[in-house]
Design a protein around this motif. Structure first.
Motif, PDB file in Angstrom:
ATOM      1  N   THR A  37       0.796  -1.277  -0.093  1.00 29.30           N
ATOM      2  CA  THR A  37       0.006   0.264   0.238  1.00 29.30           C
ATOM      3  C   THR A  37       1.056   1.259  -0.100  1.00 29.30           C
ATOM      4  O   THR A  37       0.373   2.354  -0.171  1.00 29.30           O
ATOM      5  N   PHE A  80      -8.083  -3.639  -1.003  1.00 29.81           N
ATOM      6  CA  PHE A  80      -6.740  -4.047  -1.187  1.00 29.81           C
ATOM      7  C   PHE A  80      -6.392  -4.683  -2.410  1.00 29.81           C
ATOM      8  O   PHE A  80      -5.338  -4.760  -2.918  1.00 29.81           O
ATOM      9  N   ASP A 194       7.701  -8.239   1.286  1.00 35.49           N
ATOM     10  CA  ASP A 194       6.606  -8.681   2.324  1.00 35.49           C
ATOM     11  C   ASP A 194       6.751  -7.489   3.422  1.00 35.49           C
ATOM     12  O   ASP A 194       7.713  -7.025   3.546  1.00 35.49           O
TER      13      ASP A 194
HETATM   14  C1  SAM Z   1      -0.776 -16.203   2.589  1.00 36.02           C
HETATM   15  S1  SAM Z   1       0.572 -15.222   2.905  1.00 36.02           S
HETATM   16  C2  SAM Z   1       1.722 -15.769   1.903  1.00 36.02           C
HETATM   17  C3  SAM Z   1       2.490 -17.156   1.970  1.00 36.02           C
HETATM   18  C4  SAM Z   1       3.827 -17.304   1.265  1.00 36.02           C
HETATM   19  N1  SAM Z   1       3.379 -17.893  -0.042  1.00 36.02           N
HETATM   20  C5  SAM Z   1       4.770 -18.359   1.780  1.00 36.02           C
HETATM   21  O1  SAM Z   1       5.545 -18.931   1.265  1.00 36.02           O
HETATM   22  O2  SAM Z   1       4.947 -18.037   3.242  1.00 36.02           O
HETATM   23  C6  SAM Z   1       0.460 -13.660   2.752  1.00 36.02           C
HETATM   24  C7  SAM Z   1       1.486 -12.811   3.097  1.00 36.02           C
HETATM   25  O3  SAM Z   1       1.294 -11.478   2.604  1.00 36.02           O
HETATM   26  C8  SAM Z   1       1.801 -10.428   3.586  1.00 36.02           C
HETATM   27  N2  SAM Z   1       0.936  -9.168   3.451  1.00 36.02           N
HETATM   28  C9  SAM Z   1      -0.113  -8.846   3.657  1.00 36.02           C
HETATM   29  N3  SAM Z   1      -0.475  -7.804   3.316  1.00 36.02           N
HETATM   30  C10 SAM Z   1       0.652  -6.960   2.840  1.00 36.02           C
HETATM   31  C11 SAM Z   1       0.910  -5.786   2.336  1.00 36.02           C
HETATM   32  N4  SAM Z   1      -0.085  -5.020   2.444  1.00 36.02           N
HETATM   33  N5  SAM Z   1       2.076  -5.632   1.637  1.00 36.02           N
HETATM   34  C12 SAM Z   1       3.155  -6.647   1.757  1.00 36.02           C
HETATM   35  N6  SAM Z   1       2.751  -7.623   2.555  1.00 36.02           N
HETATM   36  C13 SAM Z   1       1.669  -8.050   2.829  1.00 36.02           C
HETATM   37  C14 SAM Z   1       1.743 -11.098   4.882  1.00 36.02           C
HETATM   38  O4  SAM Z   1       2.581 -10.519   5.818  1.00 36.02           O
HETATM   39  C15 SAM Z   1       1.985 -12.722   4.476  1.00 36.02           C
HETATM   40  O5  SAM Z   1       3.309 -12.846   4.617  1.00 36.02           O
END
Ligand code: SAM
Length: 218
Positions: A37, A80, A194
């Motif tokens: 974001t 989002f 991330d």
């Molecule tokens: C379902 S997990 C992904 C899992 C990943 N494929 C793995 O191997 O661990 C979603 C990820 O999105 C990250 N996330 C959520 N919102 C985000 C944002 N606004 N910007 C960056 N990362 C974000 C979370 O911290 C989380 O690590």
């Protein structure tokens, strides 16, 4: 003392990645902290392939923000999804793969359809459990079938990294690093980010355990 849950396996003690630092491998792969974001890291925009596994809904997204010790800036999951779409538009990849679940398929599928002329939906599972249903939605410039149907997401990501031609793959929700591991094993370049440094440290550690040697740029 911080809760153990927020620290995952404690890799952060070994790899204390901080805001603004870029962890780099010799082949050009990179990992950094970024909340989408606030914008994408510039290096991510050089990727020609994207794999992402976004949060499933607003509640899950809020929980990820809590785990990252950050305030959730979006009011809805639809908002989002507009950020996700904007990231993909900035990268302009040849193809994307977006993992989704029953709870967010109705928002993710139209987003991919709005970006690519060819969309294919693969039926998949996660955690190697048959009843854990998910889908990998592929958007591409040409019609393509990479044979991912019926696979667990873990194996599918390894297959994508091994068989799909790309110069670099990016995952801007890299988390604990599935895409990084799969790309590293395939000898390919990855760009990962991330918002959660504890989760990225797990990814960095996993690559180190596979033999990756990191240097840090500020
Ligand atoms: C379902 S997990 C992904 C899992 C990943 N494929 C793995 O191997 O661990 C979603 C990820 O999105 C990250 N996330 C959520 N919102 C985000 C944002 N606004 N910007 C960056 N990362 C974000 C979370 O911290 C989380 O690590």
């Amino acid at each position: 003392m911080k809760q153990k849950g927020l620290r995952y396996d404690g890799s952060i003690d070994k790899y204390p990645i901080a805001e603004g630092e870029i962890y780099c491998l010799g082949n050009g792969s990179k990992i950094t902290i970024a909340d989408i974001t606030n914008g994408l890291p510039d290096f991510s925009k050089k990727a020609d392939c994207v794999f992402i596994d976004p949060a499933g809904n607003k509640g899950v997204l809020k929980a990820y923000y809590t785990k990252a010790e950050k305030a959730c800036p979006v009011q809805s999951f639809d908002e989002f999804v507009t950020y996700i779409k904007s990231c993909i538009e900035q990268i302009k990849p040849e193809r994307i793969f977006v993992e989704c679940f029953a709870r967010n398929k109705n928002q993710i599928l139209p987003m991919v359809e709005s970006l690519f002329p060819n969309v294919k939906v693969y039926n998949n599972t996660y955690y190697h459990i048959k009843k854990n249903e998910c889908w990998i939605i592929q958007g591409s410039k040409q019609p393509e079938d990479w044979g991912l149907d019926g696979m667990d997401e873990w194996d599918a990501v390894f297959k994508i990294c091994k068989e799909v031609p790309f110069n670099a793959i990016t995952d801007f929700f890299l988390g604990q690093g599935l895409v990084a591991e799969a790309a590293y094993e395939a000898g390919k370049v990855f760009y990962g980010s991330d918002m959660n440094r504890n989760r990225l440290a797990v990814a960095i550690n996993r690559i180190a355990k596979r033999g990756g040697e990191w240097t840090i740029k500020k």
